[in-house]
Design a protein around this motif. Structure first.
Motif, PDB file in Angstrom:
ATOM      1  N   ILE A  61       0.852  -1.189   0.000  1.00 34.95           N
ATOM      2  CA  ILE A  61       0.000   0.000   0.000  1.00 34.95           C
ATOM      3  C   ILE A  61       0.888   1.240   0.000  1.00 34.95           C
ATOM      4  O   ILE A  61       1.885   1.313   0.722  1.00 34.95           O
ATOM      5  CB  ILE A  61      -0.939   0.012   1.220  1.00 34.95           C
ATOM      6  CG1 ILE A  61      -1.847  -1.223   1.200  1.00 34.95           C
ATOM      7  CG2 ILE A  61      -1.775   1.285   1.249  1.00 34.95           C
ATOM      8  CD1 ILE A  61      -2.716  -1.371   2.434  1.00 34.95           C
ATOM      9  N   GLY A  62       0.519   2.205  -0.825  1.00 41.65           N
ATOM     10  CA  GLY A  62       1.282   3.445  -0.881  1.00 41.65           C
ATOM     11  C   GLY A  62       0.416   4.595  -1.337  1.00 41.65           C
ATOM     12  O   GLY A  62      -0.705   4.408  -1.820  1.00 41.65           O
ATOM     13  N   VAL A  63       0.957   5.786  -1.182  1.00 42.36           N
ATOM     14  CA  VAL A  63       0.249   7.010  -1.578  1.00 42.36           C
ATOM     15  C   VAL A  63       0.794   7.482  -2.920  1.00 42.36           C
ATOM     16  O   VAL A  63       1.983   7.767  -3.053  1.00 42.36           O
ATOM     17  CB  VAL A  63       0.414   8.110  -0.523  1.00 42.36           C
ATOM     18  CG1 VAL A  63      -0.278   9.400  -0.977  1.00 42.36           C
ATOM     19  CG2 VAL A  63      -0.143   7.656   0.817  1.00 42.36           C
ATOM     20  N   VAL A  64      -0.084   7.522  -3.914  1.00 41.54           N
ATOM     21  CA  VAL A  64       0.289   8.055  -5.224  1.00 41.54           C
ATOM     22  C   VAL A  64       0.169   9.568  -5.145  1.00 41.54           C
ATOM     23  O   VAL A  64      -0.894  10.107  -4.818  1.00 41.54           O
ATOM     24  CB  VAL A  64      -0.623   7.490  -6.325  1.00 41.54           C
ATOM     25  CG1 VAL A  64      -0.318   8.162  -7.659  1.00 41.54           C
ATOM     26  CG2 VAL A  64      -0.450   5.985  -6.424  1.00 41.54           C
ATOM     27  N   PRO A  65       1.267  10.285  -5.433  1.00 43.92           N
ATOM     28  CA  PRO A  65       1.252  11.737  -5.239  1.00 43.92           C
ATOM     29  C   PRO A  65       0.504  12.474  -6.337  1.00 43.92           C
ATOM     30  O   PRO A  65       0.198  11.913  -7.398  1.00 43.92           O
ATOM     31  CB  PRO A  65       2.743  12.097  -5.266  1.00 43.92           C
ATOM     32  CG  PRO A  65       3.343  11.062  -6.166  1.00 43.92           C
ATOM     33  CD  PRO A  65       2.562   9.790  -5.909  1.00 43.92           C
ATOM     34  N   GLU A  66       0.212  13.733  -6.057  1.00 41.35           N
ATOM     35  CA  GLU A  66      -0.327  14.626  -7.076  1.00 41.35           C
ATOM     36  C   GLU A  66       0.677  14.677  -8.221  1.00 41.35           C
ATOM     37  O   GLU A  66       1.876  14.837  -7.996  1.00 41.35           O
ATOM     38  CB  GLU A  66      -0.501  16.030  -6.489  1.00 41.35           C
ATOM     39  CG  GLU A  66      -1.269  16.982  -7.368  1.00 41.35           C
ATOM     40  CD  GLU A  66      -2.773  16.823  -7.248  1.00 41.35           C
ATOM     41  OE1 GLU A  66      -3.438  16.980  -8.291  1.00 41.35           O
ATOM     42  OE2 GLU A  66      -3.258  16.538  -6.143  1.00 41.35           O
ATOM     43  N   PRO A  67       0.228  14.495  -9.450  1.00 37.65           N
ATOM     44  CA  PRO A  67       1.192  14.492 -10.548  1.00 37.65           C
ATOM     45  C   PRO A  67       1.918  15.823 -10.664  1.00 37.65           C
ATOM     46  O   PRO A  67       1.327  16.893 -10.483  1.00 37.65           O
ATOM     47  CB  PRO A  67       0.326  14.222 -11.791  1.00 37.65           C
ATOM     48  CG  PRO A  67      -1.076  14.468 -11.368  1.00 37.65           C
ATOM     49  CD  PRO A  67      -1.151  14.281  -9.904  1.00 37.65           C
ATOM     50  N   THR A  68       3.211  15.741 -10.915  1.00 32.44           N
ATOM     51  CA  THR A  68       4.019  16.945 -11.091  1.00 32.44           C
ATOM     52  C   THR A  68       4.372  17.076 -12.568  1.00 32.44           C
ATOM     53  O   THR A  68       4.610  16.078 -13.241  1.00 32.44           O
ATOM     54  CB  THR A  68       5.301  16.883 -10.259  1.00 32.44           C
ATOM     55  OG1 THR A  68       6.071  15.733 -10.648  1.00 32.44           O
ATOM     56  CG2 THR A  68       4.979  16.788  -8.777  1.00 32.44           C
ATOM     57  N   THR A  69       4.398  18.303 -13.040  1.00 37.42           N
ATOM     58  CA  THR A  69       4.689  18.538 -14.448  1.00 37.42           C
ATOM     59  C   THR A  69       5.662  19.702 -14.582  1.00 37.42           C
ATOM     60  O   THR A  69       5.628  20.645 -13.793  1.00 37.42           O
ATOM     61  CB  THR A  69       3.416  18.868 -15.239  1.00 37.42           C
ATOM     62  OG1 THR A  69       2.765  19.990 -14.629  1.00 37.42           O
ATOM     63  CG2 THR A  69       2.462  17.694 -15.258  1.00 37.42           C
ATOM     64  N   PRO A  70       6.522  19.628 -15.603  1.00 44.99           N
ATOM     65  CA  PRO A  70       7.396  20.763 -15.858  1.00 44.99           C
ATOM     66  C   PRO A  70       6.639  21.868 -16.588  1.00 44.99           C
ATOM     67  O   PRO A  70       5.625  21.624 -17.242  1.00 44.99           O
ATOM     68  CB  PRO A  70       8.483  20.164 -16.751  1.00 44.99           C
ATOM     69  CG  PRO A  70       7.781  19.062 -17.489  1.00 44.99           C
ATOM     70  CD  PRO A  70       6.765  18.511 -16.518  1.00 44.99           C
ATOM     71  N   ALA A  71       7.125  23.081 -16.457  1.00 44.81           N
ATOM     72  CA  ALA A  71       6.584  24.216 -17.211  1.00 44.81           C
ATOM     73  C   ALA A  71       7.765  25.096 -17.581  1.00 44.81           C
ATOM     74  O   ALA A  71       8.437  25.638 -16.705  1.00 44.81           O
ATOM     75  CB  ALA A  71       5.563  24.984 -16.382  1.00 44.81           C
ATOM     76  N   LEU A  72       8.026  25.206 -18.876  1.00 38.47           N
ATOM     77  CA  LEU A  72       9.192  25.952 -19.327  1.00 38.47           C
ATOM     78  C   LEU A  72       8.812  27.389 -19.670  1.00 38.47           C
ATOM     79  O   LEU A  72       7.813  27.633 -20.363  1.00 38.47           O
ATOM     80  CB  LEU A  72       9.813  25.275 -20.543  1.00 38.47           C
ATOM     81  CG  LEU A  72      10.347  23.860 -20.305  1.00 38.47           C
ATOM     82  CD1 LEU A  72      10.948  23.302 -21.580  1.00 38.47           C
ATOM     83  CD2 LEU A  72      11.374  23.855 -19.181  1.00 38.47           C
ATOM     84  N   LYS A  73       9.614  28.329 -19.167  1.00 31.56           N
ATOM     85  CA  LYS A  73       9.403  29.745 -19.451  1.00 31.56           C
ATOM     86  C   LYS A  73      10.651  30.290 -20.131  1.00 31.56           C
ATOM     87  O   LYS A  73      11.772  30.053 -19.681  1.00 31.56           O
ATOM     88  CB  LYS A  73       9.135  30.516 -18.157  1.00 31.56           C
ATOM     89  CG  LYS A  73       8.936  32.007 -18.371  1.00 31.56           C
ATOM     90  CD  LYS A  73       8.720  32.732 -17.052  1.00 31.56           C
ATOM     91  CE  LYS A  73       8.563  34.233 -17.277  1.00 31.56           C
ATOM     92  NZ  LYS A  73       8.379  34.959 -15.997  1.00 31.56           N
ATOM     93  N   LEU A  74      10.450  31.017 -21.213  1.00 27.45           N
ATOM     94  CA  LEU A  74      11.563  31.598 -21.965  1.00 27.45           C
ATOM     95  C   LEU A  74      11.619  33.096 -21.715  1.00 27.45           C
ATOM     96  O   LEU A  74      10.612  33.805 -21.835  1.00 27.45           O
ATOM     97  CB  LEU A  74      11.388  31.324 -23.460  1.00 27.45           C
ATOM     98  CG  LEU A  74      12.486  31.834 -24.383  1.00 27.45           C
ATOM     99  CD1 LEU A  74      13.809  31.143 -24.076  1.00 27.45           C
ATOM    100  CD2 LEU A  74      12.109  31.615 -25.843  1.00 27.45           C
ATOM    101  N   THR A  75      12.802  33.570 -21.353  1.00 26.65           N
ATOM    102  CA  THR A  75      13.028  34.999 -21.142  1.00 26.65           C
ATOM    103  C   THR A  75      14.030  35.477 -22.182  1.00 26.65           C
ATOM    104  O   THR A  75      15.051  34.828 -22.420  1.00 26.65           O
ATOM    105  CB  THR A  75      13.580  35.271 -19.737  1.00 26.65           C
ATOM    106  OG1 THR A  75      12.685  34.716 -18.776  1.00 26.65           O
ATOM    107  CG2 THR A  75      13.723  36.759 -19.479  1.00 26.65           C
TER     108      THR A  75
END
Length: 488
Positions: free
Chosen positions: A326-340
């Protein structure tokens, strides 16, 4: 205990099932899994893993894995599940975000049990027919070591500090103690006959070992690796699990069709709970409120409420369920790329060169996935590319783009890119440059623009009076030389 019952238990517990024609699980499309607590149950005859959502005790997915899966363990971050395939001599790796198998790792002969270090860096797998333990490095899912242990290793458990590994040797009636710093066996502890399941208390002080032949549970004190107590259990104790607070140990009695509850304060059995037929694996929810037990013959999982030790639910799963974790599946994490994008000067000058500086930042809560990240620039009329470069980037001028594939952590930047351009003599008074960044596991396109003013070259000013030819020569200040009186 009864010999016939013991044989059935050993067939399931040690997975000596060669020659059986096992059905093939049917693959289903991958779907995103919502965050929450899940129980993963191996079905040995279905070659599959059932996924139970503990909030309502429904099976939300069935995952095809390798040949005759037995044990299952979840990484501490809940991101991955490792499953031993006893007849496939392999370990399947499941990604919990979508419940898909992302890797299959060759292991030793007859892998049966699995445990993961508290930091999630290594997976230890007992090879029951190879008398060894395989060590898998989770960063790349490769076997980096194989440790010889006792005769027919079965259960495996790791201390909370990750320093020691305890392995039960069924035929050797012993427990091997492995020091994880160098993966060497530092001790061998005699225990009751037929040791199978093993669990360590949350404080790391004690190890509980189920002896299926002895019908008892041995208690090992980790400070000196001695057996300090032997607790009578039910008929054919097979697997053990400790509650998160360390107060109770739950032991499945495979032949007695029950679960014994041991109070750790005095190591006495305070309750015996009837469950399904031939209970196997056992696991406790992270909050300690429920215990899940795989019932081999009934193709089900019994759910025990720990507050009163009653069975509150029975969940149908696949054929011959064996292991459960038994385990806790975390909130999905996603990358977000920002260009400056910036210029290195305030203005561009016609006929000269100018430069842009471009920086890619991961503003998301997850790392990039290792796929290509591409920065593309489209220059406006009046500008011509001269060079495009940056440390670690692969760049081209046609098309005007740069790529890289290394993983970018949340909040981190890639090394900046420098784009040099030539400003045409007839460039407009103002230009707007646009660039984009894509890839790395992101679904959105980040766009950066920069507007720059363009000016003419400054005309060379006439030299000042004192710099004119003849100024400063001898006689320059004499009458008739240099300046004449009167208006000029």
């Amino acid at each position: 205990m009864r010999r016939g019952g013991l044989l059935r238990v050993l067939v399931a517990g040690l997975v000596l099932v060669a020659g059986l024609a096992l059905p093939v699980a049917v693959s289903q499309p991958a779907l995103a899994v919502p965050p929450g607590t899940y129980a993963f149950v191996t079905n040995i005859l279905d070659d599959s893993v059932s996924v139970i959502q503990t909030s309502d005790n429904t099976v939300i997915d069935t995952i095809p894995v390798g040949d005759a899966p037995v044990a299952v363990a979840i990484t501490p971050d809940g991101a991955f599940v490792y499953v031993t395939n006893s007849l496939g001599d392999s370990v399947s790796v499941i990604q919990t975000s979508d419940n898909t198998v992302i890797d299959t790792i060759p292991a030793g002969d007859g892998p049966v049990a699995v445990a993961i270090t508290p930091d999630g860096a290594f997976v230890y797998v007992t090879n029951s027919l190879g008398d060894s333990v395989s060590v898998i490095q989770t960063s790349d899912n490769t076997v980096i070591d194989t440790i010889p242990v006792g005769d027919t290793p079965r259960g495996v458990a790791i201390t909370p500090d990750g320093a020691l590994l305890y392995v039960t040797n069924v035929s050797g009636n012993s427990v091997s103690v492995i020091q994880t710093s160098d993966n060497t066996v530092i001790d061998t502890i005699p225990v009751g006959d037929g040791p199978l399941g093993v669990a360590v208390t949350p404080d790391g002080a004690f190890v509980y070992v189920a002896g299926i032949v002895a019908d008892s549970v041995s208690v090992i004190q980790t400070s000196d690796n001695t057996v300090i107590d032997t607790i009578p259990a039910g008929d054919g104790p097979l697997e053990v699990a400790v509650t998160p607070d360390g107060a109770f140990v739950y032991v499945t009695n495979a032949v007695g069709d029950s679960v014994s509850v041991i109070q750790t304060s005095d190591n006495t059995v305070i309750d015996t709970i009837p469950v399904g037929t031939n209970p196997q694996g056992v696991a406790v929810t992270p909050d300690g409120a429920f215990v899940y037990v795989a019932n081999l013959v009934n193709n089900s999982v019994s759910v025990i409420q720990t507050s009163d030790n009653t069975v509150v639910d029975t969940i149908p799963v696949g054929t011959d369920p064996v292991g459960v974790a038994i385990g806790v599946v975390p909130e999905p994490t996603t990358p977000a790329l920002k260009l400056t994008k910036l210029t290195t000067g305030e203005k561009f000058v016609r006929g000269r060169q100018g430069t842009y500086a471009l920086t890619v930042t991961n503003t998301g809560d997850g790392p990039t996935d290792g796929s290509a990240v591409t920065v593309t620039d489209v220059l406006p009329d009046g500008l011509t590319p001269v060079s495009f470069s940056g440390s670690g980037w692969a760049c081209t001028l046609t098309p005007l783009s740069c790529t890289r594939s290394d993983i970018l952590a949340p909040g981190a930047d890639y090394p900046s890119l420098t784009l040099a351009v030539k400003i045409d003599e007839n460039a407009p008074k103002q230009v707007t440059n646009t660039a984009t960044v894509t890839g790395g596991g992101t679904t959105a396109i980040s766009t950066a623009t920069h507007t720059t003013t363009i000016v003419d070259k400054k005309q060379q000013p006439k030299p000042p009076h004192h710099d004119r030819p003849g100024h400063g020569k001898p006689g320059h200040d004499k009458p008739g030389q240099g300046h004449l009186p009167g208006p000029r």
